[in-house]
Design an enzyme around this catalytic site. Structure first.
Site, PDB file in Angstrom:
ATOM      1  N   ARG A 105      -4.751  -5.902  -1.251  1.00 40.88           N
ATOM      2  CA  ARG A 105      -5.374  -4.929  -0.333  1.00 40.88           C
ATOM      3  C   ARG A 105      -6.808  -4.631  -0.724  1.00 40.88           C
ATOM      4  NH1 ARG A 105       0.011  -3.661  -0.752  1.00 40.88           N
ATOM      5  NH2 ARG A 105      -0.389  -2.379  -2.574  1.00 40.88           N
ATOM      6  N   GLU A 147       5.636  -1.480 -16.463  1.00 40.87           N
ATOM      7  CA  GLU A 147       6.770  -0.701 -16.966  1.00 40.87           C
ATOM      8  C   GLU A 147       7.730  -1.621 -17.737  1.00 40.87           C
ATOM      9  OE1 GLU A 147       8.542   1.431 -13.806  1.00 40.87           O
ATOM     10  OE2 GLU A 147       9.932   2.521 -15.103  1.00 40.87           O
TER      11      GLU A 147
HETATM   12  P1  AMP Z   1      -1.619   0.677 -11.161  1.00 39.07           P
HETATM   13  O1  AMP Z   1      -1.930  -0.550 -11.947  1.00 39.07           O
HETATM   14  O2  AMP Z   1      -0.408   1.395 -11.600  1.00 39.07           O
HETATM   15  O3  AMP Z   1      -2.836   1.591 -11.058  1.00 39.07           O
HETATM   16  O4  AMP Z   1      -1.267   0.194  -9.699  1.00 39.07           O
HETATM   17  C1  AMP Z   1      -2.281  -0.149  -8.837  1.00 39.07           C
HETATM   18  C2  AMP Z   1      -1.894  -1.268  -7.909  1.00 39.07           C
HETATM   19  O5  AMP Z   1      -0.543  -1.155  -7.441  1.00 39.07           O
HETATM   20  C3  AMP Z   1      -2.792  -1.225  -6.696  1.00 39.07           C
HETATM   21  O6  AMP Z   1      -3.303  -2.533  -6.488  1.00 39.07           O
HETATM   22  C4  AMP Z   1      -1.933  -0.743  -5.574  1.00 39.07           C
HETATM   23  O7  AMP Z   1      -2.088  -1.598  -4.474  1.00 39.07           O
HETATM   24  C5  AMP Z   1      -0.503  -0.797  -6.074  1.00 39.07           C
HETATM   25  N1  AMP Z   1       0.201   0.509  -5.994  1.00 39.07           N
HETATM   26  C6  AMP Z   1       0.607   1.258  -7.062  1.00 39.07           C
HETATM   27  N2  AMP Z   1       1.270   2.349  -6.677  1.00 39.07           N
HETATM   28  C7  AMP Z   1       1.266   2.332  -5.315  1.00 39.07           C
HETATM   29  C8  AMP Z   1       1.796   3.210  -4.303  1.00 39.07           C
HETATM   30  N3  AMP Z   1       2.471   4.354  -4.618  1.00 39.07           N
HETATM   31  N4  AMP Z   1       1.588   2.880  -3.008  1.00 39.07           N
HETATM   32  C9  AMP Z   1       0.917   1.748  -2.694  1.00 39.07           C
HETATM   33  N5  AMP Z   1       0.426   0.880  -3.591  1.00 39.07           N
HETATM   34  C10 AMP Z   1       0.586   1.151  -4.890  1.00 39.07           C
END
Ligand code: AMP
Length: 171
Positions: free
Chosen positions: A59, A96
């Site tokens: 995205r 995780e």
């Molecule tokens: P993080 O590495 O945990 O910051 O996760 C970020 C990535 O996971 C991004 O590229 C988001 O597209 C996706 N992502 C994580 N959590 C969500 C959520 N609750 N809703 C949509 N996309 C998420």
């Protein structure tokens, strides 16, 4: 920005139980919503002489490419392993359970180039942290990391250069 929040669909328990997924497809399909989203992400960086927007699969490609076109600069993708055809560098980060990796072409950004990183959601910050390490590892100047959505309670911001983080919507 409430009109943007109103167009984002909340999908409970996707992709697994306990996760509330912020589905931006309903925002992107709306002409006004898409335009205003891209403008909100780009406007702080007008006149900042950004050379390249780097977007994170997948995205981050949609938003990042539109932001790059709005700013009049180039676009570079950061992708999941094995997708980019030429020579790449890789960053591995913890999930995780287990690990994941991201790659960038090793000639995609040059030393000293002013880079704006773009993705849709800042959650735990692991993805963005890996992307920042790739950009910096190539010697580029990471000016900022801009997200449409920041999940404040996960404090992903703490894993990034703090003054560099910008988000349009917070939850
Ligand atoms: P993080 O590495 O945990 O910051 O996760 C970020 C990535 O996971 C991004 O590229 C988001 O597209 C996706 N992502 C994580 N959590 C969500 C959520 N609750 N809703 C949509 N996309 C998420």
């Amino acid at each position: 920005m409430d009109h943007l929040k109103a167009k984002i669909r909340h999908v409970p328990d996707f992709p697994k139980p306990g996760i509330l997924f912020y589905d931006i497809t309903t925002l992107l399909s709306d002409a006004r919503g898409f335009r205003d989203t891209v403008d909100a992400l780009a406007s702080p960086y007008m006149g900042e002489d950004i050379d390249v927007v780097v977007g994170i699969e997948s995205r981050g490609f949609i938003l990042g490419a539109a932001v790059a076109a709005t700013l009049g600069c180039g676009f570079v993708p950061i992708r999941k392993p094995g997708k980019l055809p030429a020579k790449t560098v890789k960053a591995t980060y913890a999930l995780e359970y287990g690990t994941d990796s991201l790659e960038i072409h090793d000639d995609a950004v040059r030393k000293g180039e002013r880079v704006l990183l773009v993705d849709d959601v800042l959650a735990t910050g692991g993805t963005a942290e890996a992307a920042v390490s790739l950009v910096k590892g190539l010697g580029a100047d990471l000016r900022a990391a801009a997200f449409l959505i920041e999940l404040n309670f996960l404090n992903g911001r703490s894993r990034l250069p703090n003054d560099a983080v910008y988000s349009v919507l917070q939850y």
